[in-house]
Design a protein around this motif. Structure first.
Motif, short mmCIF file in Angstrom:
data_model
loop_
_atom_site.label_atom_id
_atom_site.label_comp_id
_atom_site.label_asym_id
_atom_site.label_seq_id
_atom_site.Cartn_x
_atom_site.Cartn_y
_atom_site.Cartn_z
N ASN A 87 -18.74 -6.97 -0.64
CA ASN A 87 -18.33 -5.63 -0.22
C ASN A 87 -16.82 -5.52 -0.07
OD1 ASN A 87 -20.89 -4.52 -0.19
ND2 ASN A 87 -21.23 -4.91 1.99
N MET A 88 -16.17 -6.56 0.46
CA MET A 88 -14.71 -6.55 0.58
C MET A 88 -14.07 -6.55 -0.81
SD MET A 88 -11.91 -6.44 2.25
CE MET A 88 -12.39 -6.68 3.96
N ARG A 89 -14.60 -7.34 -1.71
CA ARG A 89 -14.07 -7.37 -3.08
C ARG A 89 -14.18 -5.99 -3.73
NH1 ARG A 89 -12.87 -11.15 -6.71
NH2 ARG A 89 -13.61 -12.80 -5.31
N LYS A 90 -15.34 -5.37 -3.55
CA LYS A 90 -15.57 -4.04 -4.12
C LYS A 90 -14.58 -3.04 -3.54
CE LYS A 90 -19.21 -0.54 -4.63
NZ LYS A 90 -20.64 -0.21 -4.33
N ALA A 91 -14.33 -3.11 -2.23
CA ALA A 91 -13.42 -2.18 -1.57
C ALA A 91 -11.99 -2.37 -2.07
CB ALA A 91 -13.48 -2.37 -0.05
N LEU A 92 -11.53 -3.63 -2.20
CA LEU A 92 -10.18 -3.90 -2.68
C LEU A 92 -9.99 -3.41 -4.11
CD1 LEU A 92 -9.69 -7.50 -1.24
CD2 LEU A 92 -8.63 -5.40 -0.40
N CYS A 93 -10.98 -3.65 -4.96
CA CYS A 93 -10.90 -3.20 -6.35
C CYS A 93 -10.88 -1.68 -6.43
CB CYS A 93 -12.08 -3.75 -7.16
SG CYS A 93 -12.03 -5.53 -7.45
N SER A 94 -11.65 -1.04 -5.57
CA SER A 94 -11.69 0.42 -5.55
C SER A 94 -10.34 1.00 -5.14
CB SER A 94 -12.78 0.90 -4.59
OG SER A 94 -12.80 2.31 -4.51
N LEU A 95 -9.70 0.38 -4.15
CA LEU A 95 -8.38 0.83 -3.72
C LEU A 95 -7.36 0.72 -4.86
CD1 LEU A 95 -8.23 -0.79 -0.16
CD2 LEU A 95 -8.44 1.64 -0.66
N LYS A 96 -7.39 -0.40 -5.56
CA LYS A 96 -6.46 -0.60 -6.67
C LYS A 96 -6.70 0.42 -7.78
CE LYS A 96 -4.07 -3.88 -7.46
NZ LYS A 96 -2.61 -4.13 -7.33
N GLN A 97 -7.97 0.68 -8.06
CA GLN A 97 -8.31 1.63 -9.11
C GLN A 97 -7.86 3.04 -8.77
OE1 GLN A 97 -12.54 1.08 -9.52
NE2 GLN A 97 -12.33 -0.92 -10.53
N ASN A 98 -7.75 3.33 -7.48
CA ASN A 98 -7.30 4.65 -7.04
C ASN A 98 -5.79 4.72 -6.80
OD1 ASN A 98 -9.69 6.65 -6.42
ND2 ASN A 98 -10.44 4.62 -5.85
N GLY A 99 -5.08 3.68 -7.27
CA GLY A 99 -3.63 3.69 -7.21
C GLY A 99 -3.03 3.37 -5.86
N ILE A 100 -3.83 2.80 -4.94
CA ILE A 100 -3.34 2.45 -3.61
C ILE A 100 -2.86 1.00 -3.63
CG2 ILE A 100 -3.97 2.16 -1.18
CD1 ILE A 100 -6.04 4.38 -1.60
N LYS A 101 -1.66 0.77 -3.14
CA LYS A 101 -1.14 -0.59 -3.08
C LYS A 101 -1.81 -1.34 -1.94
CE LYS A 101 3.39 0.56 -5.04
NZ LYS A 101 3.09 -0.10 -6.33
N ILE A 102 -2.19 -2.58 -2.21
CA ILE A 102 -2.82 -3.42 -1.18
C ILE A 102 -1.92 -4.61 -0.89
CG2 ILE A 102 -5.18 -2.68 -1.68
CD1 ILE A 102 -5.57 -5.25 -3.29
N CYS A 103 -1.71 -4.88 0.38
CA CYS A 103 -0.77 -5.92 0.80
C CYS A 103 -1.39 -6.77 1.90
CB CYS A 103 0.52 -5.30 1.32
SG CYS A 103 1.28 -4.11 0.19
N ILE A 104 -0.88 -7.97 2.06
CA ILE A 104 -1.30 -8.88 3.14
C ILE A 104 -0.17 -8.96 4.16
CG2 ILE A 104 -1.71 -11.30 3.71
CD1 ILE A 104 -3.26 -11.59 1.13
N ALA A 105 -0.53 -8.87 5.43
CA ALA A 105 0.43 -9.07 6.53
C ALA A 105 -0.22 -10.07 7.49
CB ALA A 105 0.74 -7.76 7.24
N THR A 106 0.35 -11.25 7.60
CA THR A 106 -0.29 -12.34 8.34
C THR A 106 0.72 -13.23 9.04
OG1 THR A 106 -1.76 -14.28 8.09
CG2 THR A 106 -0.30 -13.78 6.26
N GLY A 107 0.27 -13.94 10.03
CA GLY A 107 1.09 -14.95 10.67
C GLY A 107 1.01 -16.30 9.97
N ARG A 108 0.15 -16.41 8.99
CA ARG A 108 -0.02 -17.68 8.28
C ARG A 108 1.24 -18.07 7.51
NH1 ARG A 108 -5.55 -19.07 5.20
NH2 ARG A 108 -7.12 -18.46 6.74
N PRO A 109 1.47 -19.39 7.33
CA PRO A 109 2.50 -19.83 6.39
C PRO A 109 2.17 -19.36 4.98
CG PRO A 109 1.87 -21.62 7.86
CD PRO A 109 0.89 -20.52 8.10
N PHE A 110 3.18 -19.13 4.18
CA PHE A 110 2.99 -18.57 2.85
C PHE A 110 2.06 -19.43 1.99
CE2 PHE A 110 4.40 -17.87 -1.59
CZ PHE A 110 4.10 -16.51 -1.69
#
Length: 282
Positions: free
Chosen positions: A39-62
């Motif tokens: 479901n998360m994969r489907k949601a991310l792909c749908s956002l990209k297909q609709n021209g929405i930029k998707i980004c990660i914001a995390t405290g993790r090391p790169f």
């Protein structure tokens, strides 16, 4: 709060969104998991297909940020915003000053504590102990003790990790000027640039008019009300407030933690949220 007569009207409002930032642990990934759900994969792909930029914001090391097959993120903000990339380009970075890195390592050595340092390319340690090993295990990683540790000290270091109890935290930053402790666990800490941290990920520098928690996260209940109004005016969509807890040096006394400071923190934020709803119409 605005309501919508049909799905098309709601979809039109959602389509006004241009960019979305995701945390990793507990957001993109279920806690303890290493793969996103269908479901998360489907949601991310749908956002990209609709021209929405998707980004990660995390405290993790790169270097510990997972990549998912078929999903390309437009930007990644690692180390709580201290190292940011868009595609293959580094667009912003804020390492811990080298003199502070060396002083922290010196302080840790005096405390007989090994440290692990994180650069943009690698995470290496000059030793290990149970606290550090258990800390890394939470994220399903192992401490990487390396003979090249001193070489990496000379590179840009964005985060330092070590086992450290509450008493030791008083001394680990002695002699430093531009580093601070960020911690959510009683047995280990992260040390990050003074200008870094979740409370300043977008602003760059701390607001001098706001108080901060023991972890350096700034406290701004009125700012919460302002943000609720801004998002409501801009998007007119339902909102859910998350990750608004309060970290502190809690003391156990006679089996009880008297955390009036946490109660005040929550009370003040809830009060401003109530004003946003009842007075501002959010």
């Amino acid at each position: 709060m605005r309501t919508y007569e049909n799905k098309d009207e709601l979809k039109n409002e959602i389509n006004k969104v241009k960019i979305i930032f995701f945390d990793i642990d507990g957001t993109l990934l279920e806690m303890g998991k290493t793969e996103i759900t269908p479901n998360m994969r489907k949601a991310l792909c749908s956002l990209k297909q609709n021209g929405i930029k998707i980004c990660i914001a995390t405290g993790r090391p790169f270097v510990t940020i997972p990549m998912f097959e078929g999903i390309v993120f437009d930007a990644i903000l690692a180390f709580n915003g201290s190292f940011c990339v868009a595609g293959d380009q580094v667009v912003a970075k804020c390492p811990i000053p080298k003199e502070d890195v060396k002083k922290i390592i010196e302080n840790a050595k005096r405390m007989e504590r090994p440290v692990s340092i994180a650069t943009a390319e690698e995470i290496v340690a000059n030793g290990s102990d149970k606290d550090l090993e258990d800390y890394f295990a939470i994220a399903h990683h192992r401490v990487n003790v390396s003979e090249k540790f001193e070489e990496y000290v000379e590179k840009d270091v964005f985060q330092i990790m070590l086992g450290c109890d509450l008493e030791e935290r008083k001394y680990i930053l002695e002699g430093t000027k531009n580093a601070k402790v960020a911690a959510w666990w009683s047995r280990a800490i992260d040390i990050i640039p003074k200008e870094g941290g979740k409370g300043n990920i977008l602003g760059g520098v701390p607001n001098p008019y706001l108080k901060a928690s023991d972890w350096g996260w700034q406290i701004d209940p009125v700012g919460l009300r302002w943000c609720l109004n801004w998002f409501n005016d801009r998007f007119e969509l339902p909102m859910m407030i998350v990750e608004n807890g309060f970290g502190a040096y809690d003391k156990l006394e006679n089996g009880i933690i008297n955390d009036d400071y946490r109660i005040d923190y929550l009370r003040n934020h809830i009060s401003e949220m109530k004003k946003a709803i009842e007075l501002d119409g959010v």
